[in-house]
Design an enzyme around this catalytic site. Sequence first.
Site, PDB file in Angstrom:
ATOM      1  N   GLY A 127       0.777  -1.234   0.000  1.00 21.51           N
ATOM      2  CA  GLY A 127       0.000   0.000   0.000  1.00 21.51           C
ATOM      3  C   GLY A 127       0.805   1.277   0.000  1.00 21.51           C
ATOM      4  N   CYS A 128       2.107   1.186  -0.133  1.00 21.35           N
ATOM      5  CA  CYS A 128       2.939   2.385  -0.190  1.00 21.35           C
ATOM      6  C   CYS A 128       3.180   2.732  -1.657  1.00 21.35           C
ATOM      7  CB  CYS A 128       4.274   2.157   0.511  1.00 21.35           C
ATOM      8  SG  CYS A 128       4.120   1.869   2.283  1.00 21.35           S
TER       9      CYS A 128
END
Length: 147
Positions: A53-54
Amino acid sequence: MTDMPAAPPALADIQDEYEFLDADDRYRLLIDLGRALEPMPDALKTDATLVRGCSAAVWVYPTVLDGDSETGGRLHFLADSNAAITKGIIALVLLTVQDSAPAQIARTDIEAALAPFDLKNQLSSNRTQGIPNMIALIRETAARYAG
């Protein structure tokens, strides 16, 4: 004799400095914090250590430092990113928990510790979207070791 890395600055000291800086200097401070992170060996940068999710690639790898039987050791995290600002954010997150007992990490309010830095308003949303995922990974790791 091996060179021991310099002790990282205290989060409160960084916060004091950060408050007096303009936006550009705040970026530079974050980049400098990232540069000061302990190097993470490339062999540890795997899919298993990748934070989901980065927007940038972020890797976090826990190690256990010796401790007494009560604490079961302290967690020391190695981390890296392919983006300089993101690496600085990781450094800030780690300053809140580095070398602490897993139970202590589980009790640490990481978000509250980072709140004075106002990262959501200082940085673009794609720079900060992965912070909750980094924190969640650290908490999950601490819970695993505390259990």
